[in-house]
Write a protein that holds these residues in place. Sequence first.
Motif, short mmCIF file in Angstrom:
data_model
loop_
_atom_site.label_atom_id
_atom_site.label_comp_id
_atom_site.label_asym_id
_atom_site.label_seq_id
_atom_site.Cartn_x
_atom_site.Cartn_y
_atom_site.Cartn_z
N SER A 54 0.82 -1.26 0.06
CA SER A 54 -0.03 0.01 0.00
C SER A 54 0.56 1.34 0.05
O SER A 54 0.61 2.37 -0.68
CB SER A 54 -0.99 0.00 1.14
N ASP A 55 1.82 1.08 0.69
CA ASP A 55 3.04 2.50 0.67
C ASP A 55 3.50 2.62 -0.71
O ASP A 55 3.58 3.67 -0.95
CB ASP A 55 4.10 2.24 1.69
N LEU A 56 4.02 1.42 -1.29
CA LEU A 56 4.46 1.71 -2.65
C LEU A 56 3.62 2.15 -3.67
O LEU A 56 3.81 3.09 -4.53
CB LEU A 56 5.02 0.37 -3.13
N ALA A 57 2.40 1.47 -3.50
CA ALA A 57 1.35 2.13 -4.37
C ALA A 57 0.66 3.44 -4.29
O ALA A 57 0.88 4.27 -5.25
CB ALA A 57 0.03 1.47 -4.27
N PHE A 58 0.88 3.78 -3.19
CA PHE A 58 0.74 5.36 -2.51
C PHE A 58 1.78 6.45 -3.27
O PHE A 58 1.45 7.17 -3.81
CB PHE A 58 0.65 5.49 -1.19
N LYS A 59 3.08 5.77 -3.03
CA LYS A 59 4.24 6.77 -3.70
C LYS A 59 4.16 6.55 -5.19
O LYS A 59 4.56 7.79 -5.69
CB LYS A 59 5.63 6.05 -2.96
N TYR A 60 3.67 5.59 -5.76
CA TYR A 60 3.74 5.43 -7.07
C TYR A 60 2.55 6.66 -7.85
O TYR A 60 2.66 7.23 -8.74
CB TYR A 60 3.43 3.99 -7.71
N ALA A 61 1.39 6.47 -7.11
CA ALA A 61 0.24 7.49 -7.55
C ALA A 61 0.43 8.78 -7.32
O ALA A 61 0.45 9.44 -7.93
CB ALA A 61 -0.95 7.05 -6.68
N LYS A 62 1.30 9.01 -6.21
CA LYS A 62 1.92 10.54 -6.04
C LYS A 62 2.77 11.01 -7.26
O LYS A 62 2.64 11.93 -7.45
CB LYS A 62 2.57 10.58 -4.61
N GLN A 63 3.79 10.19 -7.38
CA GLN A 63 4.60 10.41 -8.48
C GLN A 63 4.09 10.49 -9.96
O GLN A 63 4.21 11.60 -10.40
CB GLN A 63 5.77 9.44 -8.57
N LEU A 64 3.09 9.72 -10.08
CA LEU A 64 2.34 9.71 -11.38
C LEU A 64 1.38 10.89 -11.52
O LEU A 64 1.59 11.62 -12.45
CB LEU A 64 1.23 8.60 -11.42
N ALA A 65 1.00 11.40 -10.36
CA ALA A 65 0.24 12.56 -10.28
C ALA A 65 1.07 13.79 -10.69
O ALA A 65 0.83 14.71 -11.25
CB ALA A 65 -0.53 12.93 -9.10
N ARG A 66 2.44 13.79 -10.14
CA ARG A 66 3.12 14.88 -10.39
C ARG A 66 3.68 14.96 -11.95
O ARG A 66 3.70 16.01 -12.47
CB ARG A 66 4.39 14.86 -9.57
N ASP A 67 4.07 13.77 -12.35
CA ASP A 67 4.54 13.55 -13.76
C ASP A 67 3.17 14.18 -14.73
O ASP A 67 3.57 14.95 -15.62
CB ASP A 67 4.69 12.25 -14.20
N VAL A 68 2.26 13.66 -14.48
CA VAL A 68 0.78 14.26 -15.23
C VAL A 68 0.79 15.80 -15.13
O VAL A 68 0.41 16.41 -16.32
CB VAL A 68 -0.29 13.30 -14.99
N GLU A 69 0.79 16.21 -13.85
CA GLU A 69 0.61 17.64 -13.99
C GLU A 69 1.80 18.27 -14.73
O GLU A 69 1.45 19.37 -15.34
CB GLU A 69 0.73 17.93 -12.27
#
Length: 136
Positions: A54-69
């Motif tokens: 769950s921590d890895l998935a959350f960190k991945y989602a955060k990074q993905l959100a930054r990249d998309v932005e």
Amino acid sequence: MASDVERGEEEEEEEESASELLRDRFRLCTISIAETEAKRNGMEISQPIMACISDLAFKYAKQLARDVELFAQHAGRKSINMEDVILSAHRNDHLSASLRSFSNNLKAKEPQSDRKRKKITKKEDKAAKEVLHIDS
């Protein structure tokens, strides 16, 4: 002026609280999905591993959100569109293909009147008129 500072701190605390709530919900959903998949495949996952997933998935989602932005920002837009999301998956061919397929399916379901129409140049318009002109 002190009230402005206090309001700013209150807003910051509310934003942090909302962020923590979203993080916790995300992690709970991730754990639920992992448990369901494990059960479906006849496996068990220990709690420390579940927390790690769950921590890895959350960190991945955060990074993905930054990249998309950043992709949207680079394109000079203030809003994110589907192409930004697809671009963010460029390192994963399978995911990229799935996202493109999903995007195409969404576009196909979209009513024709809501779609943006392609602007026709004067040259293309003239060529189209010439092709449509039929002498009998």
